[in-house]
Scaffold this active site. Structure first.
Site, short mmCIF file in Angstrom:
data_model
loop_
_atom_site.label_atom_id
_atom_site.label_comp_id
_atom_site.label_asym_id
_atom_site.label_seq_id
_atom_site.Cartn_x
_atom_site.Cartn_y
_atom_site.Cartn_z
CD GLU A 172 8.88 12.93 12.02
OE1 GLU A 172 7.70 12.90 12.01
OE2 GLU A 172 9.87 12.21 11.48
CD GLU B 237 12.13 0.86 10.20
OE1 GLU B 237 12.75 2.03 10.69
OE2 GLU B 237 12.74 -0.44 10.42
CB CYS C 294 12.10 9.30 8.99
SG CYS C 294 13.13 8.19 8.22
CE LYS D 43 -2.49 3.19 2.25
NZ LYS D 43 -2.21 4.15 1.15
P1 NAP Z 1 1.35 8.31 7.73
O1 NAP Z 1 0.34 9.56 7.41
O2 NAP Z 1 1.32 7.46 8.65
O3 NAP Z 1 1.36 7.55 6.36
C1 NAP Z 1 2.19 6.54 5.99
C2 NAP Z 1 1.09 5.50 5.22
O4 NAP Z 1 0.20 4.93 5.96
C3 NAP Z 1 0.73 5.98 4.10
O5 NAP Z 1 0.60 5.11 3.15
C4 NAP Z 1 -0.83 5.96 4.45
O6 NAP Z 1 -1.75 6.00 3.61
C5 NAP Z 1 -0.90 4.87 5.36
N1 NAP Z 1 -2.09 5.02 6.44
C6 NAP Z 1 -2.42 6.12 6.83
N2 NAP Z 1 -3.39 5.80 7.81
C7 NAP Z 1 -3.53 4.52 7.90
C8 NAP Z 1 -4.11 3.51 8.65
N3 NAP Z 1 -5.25 3.82 9.44
N4 NAP Z 1 -4.17 2.12 8.06
C9 NAP Z 1 -3.22 1.73 7.42
N5 NAP Z 1 -2.44 2.45 6.78
C10 NAP Z 1 -2.46 3.91 6.86
O7 NAP Z 1 2.85 9.05 7.29
P2 NAP Z 1 3.37 9.98 6.25
O8 NAP Z 1 2.95 11.43 6.78
O9 NAP Z 1 2.87 9.62 4.99
O10 NAP Z 1 4.71 9.95 6.46
C11 NAP Z 1 5.92 10.80 7.28
C12 NAP Z 1 6.06 9.86 8.61
O11 NAP Z 1 6.67 8.79 8.36
C13 NAP Z 1 6.99 10.95 9.40
O12 NAP Z 1 6.58 10.65 10.75
C14 NAP Z 1 8.34 10.12 9.27
O13 NAP Z 1 9.34 10.29 10.37
C15 NAP Z 1 7.85 8.64 9.03
N6 NAP Z 1 9.01 7.77 8.40
C16 NAP Z 1 9.61 6.97 9.06
C17 NAP Z 1 10.37 6.22 8.35
C18 NAP Z 1 11.53 5.21 9.24
O14 NAP Z 1 12.08 4.44 8.53
N7 NAP Z 1 11.40 5.06 10.43
C19 NAP Z 1 10.98 6.49 7.20
C20 NAP Z 1 10.17 7.54 6.37
C21 NAP Z 1 8.97 8.02 7.15
P3 NAP Z 1 -2.46 7.40 2.89
O15 NAP Z 1 -1.27 8.18 1.99
O16 NAP Z 1 -3.28 6.74 1.97
O17 NAP Z 1 -3.07 8.01 4.04
#
Ligand code: NAP
Length: 504
Positions: free
Chosen positions: A407, A275, A309, A200
């Site tokens: 963050e 992650e 991240c 996804k």
């Molecule tokens: P996000 O809002 O958590 O979304 C990440 C993914 O999860 C997207 O594909 C999103 O889909 C999906 N998602 C959202 N709600 C969900 C649910 N209830 N059930 C299942 N999937 C769901 O995060 P983001 O804003 O895209 O990314 C930024 C964050 O990711 C930051 O906090 C960053 O630090 C973190 N990050 C961590 C790492 C690591 O390796 N630790 C790497 C990169 C980023 P939709 O797009 O359709 O909403």
């Protein structure tokens, strides 16, 4: 599952050929990209619009799947599992190598697509494709090293084997900030281990996931072994959590959604790899090589427009070199060029959307309210409809400012002073996050002390870009569970079974 049309997806070059602003570009419904399920490209009734963050304009549409499609995908993955796990590790690795070859052949075009949907400068998108290729090749090799062991027996006539088996169908959920490489970081080890994967991608950035599906398809991936679930996140997440066919979820994204998944996984005790977010401290010590420190801090902070991240979020500089470092750093930041990622010479692209831009501006205002002084940047880039923020440096805010506790995910660098190593280690660790940390120092003793005392999954010493395929990556505290990459990356998709044989 109304509206299904089996057929082929349109080639990605339809979008890669698209240049510049996208303003006024008409959307051709016939060109809506299709979903990839069970080896077929299908059209659906619902579409997601893809916005170019450099222009704030829709430039593509992608078919979104529904609940029925999800069930079909999970059933197809279950059906594909026995023969996929039955292939030799060498065969699975060879398929991943062929997919890496396809990715390499299409490097420039896929990089353009990443820049169009994510905004990052083109050179960084090319780097992302290169790293994705490297991950595929690393796990192609690791497939052959996922071995168990024998252990000494405890009683005469008995033998003990430790056997590794693929965990089963995997749900992989990826974010938008590194839309290709973070997806590959999950699907390559899962497939290498013998697991079918349903990916996804983030709704803002599904186009390079489609390109990845095309690469895997042309590499010969069997139907059901790799599928794309593009659509409403909560519905897809619920299906992965509640359907027993899905045996593991590997998630990269925000800590908030990670916690939601944890709660959702409780009933079925479904294993999760998480992650999550980060809030990396970057410490500049007086014994550092200043030129290198400035250069590596720029990389750690401004790569991917600060939307990483592992981005340096809080910069602590030792008092004795504070002014000198700051002078050089501000000069370097002021010379960064912000603009559309497809333009030559651009260092910093747009933020992903208006909400991200508003959040960054709110952090800047909050920092000023906490005694911070803006030394460069601090405003939305004038004259562009895109979500651009000027590369920003703020100094002197107190540790209670939002940028020092949350963050940031933007090209905003808050800089503050410290006196002693002990003090800065304490301040660096004072966070609920623990994904990465950085230190600029040439003192070997200090490097060992930091390696032992800093609470983070990755520590970059004089290194603003520490991630490599062959070393584990992940977080401690609320930055997550488990590790990707390295040999740990494969382990995440293997079960460990003890086989005790008697009567020998
Ligand atoms: P996000 O809002 O958590 O979304 C990440 C993914 O999860 C997207 O594909 C999103 O889909 C999906 N998602 C959202 N709600 C969900 C649910 N209830 N059930 C299942 N999937 C769901 O995060 P983001 O804003 O895209 O990314 C930024 C964050 O990711 C930051 O906090 C960053 O630090 C973190 N990050 C961590 C790492 C690591 O390796 N630790 C790497 C990169 C980023 P939709 O797009 O359709 O909403």
């Amino acid at each position: 599952m109304g509206g299904l049309i089996a057929g082929k997806g349109f080639p990605l070059s339809d979008f890669a050929g698209y240049k510049g602003s996208g303003i006024g570009m008409s959307i051709d419904r016939e060109r809506t990209r299709r979903a990839y399920l069970n080896g077929q490209w299908i059209a659906t009734d619902r579409q997601i619009e893809i916005v170019n963050p450099a222009t704030a304009q829709v430039f593509a549409r992608v078919c979104a799947i529904d609940r029925e499609h999800m069930k079909t995908a999970l059933d197809a993955a279950e059906a594909a599992f026995p023969s996929w796990r039955g292939q030799t590790a060498k065969e699975r690795g060879e398929l991943l190598h062929r997919a890496a070859d396809r990715l390499k052949e299409r490097r420039d075009e896929i990089a353009r697509t990443i820049t169009l949907e994510n905004g990052k400068p083109l050179a960084q998108s090319k780097g992302e494709v290169d790293m994705s290729e490297d991950h595929l090749r690393w796990f192609a090799g690791e497939a052959r090293r996922g071995s168990g062991r024998t252990v000494p027996h405890h009683a005469p006539g008995k033998r003990h084997l430790v056997v590794k088996t693929p965990i089963g169908v995997v749900g992989a959920i990826a974010p938008w900030n590194f839309p290709l490489v973070l997806a590959v970081r999950k699907i390559a080890p899962a497939m290498a281990a013998g697991c079918p994967v349903i990916l996804k991608p983030a709704s803002q950035t599904p186009l390079c996931a489609i390109a990845l599906a095309e690469c895997l398809e042309s590499a010969g991936v069997p139907p059901g072994v790799f599928q794309l679930a593009i659509g409403q996140a909560a519905m897809i997440g619920e299906a992965l959590l509640t359907n027993p066919i899905c045996r593991k979820i590997s998630f990269t994204g925000s800590t908030k959604v990670g916690k939601d998944l944890l709660r959702g996984a409780a009933d079925s005790v479904k294993p999760l790899s998480l992650e999550l977010g980060g809030h990396a401290p970057l410490m500049v010590f007086e014994d550092c090589d200043l030129d290198r420190a400035v250069q590596q801090t720029l990389i750690a902070k401004f790569r991917n427009t600060g939307q990483s991240c592992i981005a340096a979020n809080r910069i602590y500089v030792q008092n004795t070199i504070y002014r000198e470092f700051l002078g050089r750093f501000v000069g370097a930041v002021a010379s960064l060029r912000a603009g559309p990622g497809l333009e030559e010479g651009v260092d910093v692209g747009p933020l992903i959307n208006q909400q991200a831009l508003d959040g960054a501006l709110a952090q800047i205002e909050d920092a000023a309210n906490h005694g911070g002084r803006i030394l460069t940047g601090g405003r939305r880039l004038a004259g562009s409809p895109g979500y651009f923020l000027e590369p920003t440096v703020i100094e002197g805010m107190d540790d209670g400012a939002l940028c020092m506790t949350e963050e940031t995910f933007a090209p905003v660098a808050p800089v503050t002073r410290f006196e002693t190593e002990e003090e800065v280690i304490g301040r660096a660790n004072r966070s609920s996050y623990g994904l990465s940390a950085y230190a600029m120092t040439r003192d070997l003793g200090r490097i060992f002390r930091l390696s032992e005392q800093i609470e983070a999954g990755t520590l970059g010493i004089n290194d603003g870009a520490p991630t490599v395929s062959q070393a584990p990556f992940g977080g401690v505290k609320q930055s997550g569970w488990g590790r990707e990459l390295g040999s740990e990356g494969l382990e995440a998709f293997l079960e460990t079974k003890h086989v005790s044989i008697g009567g020998i």
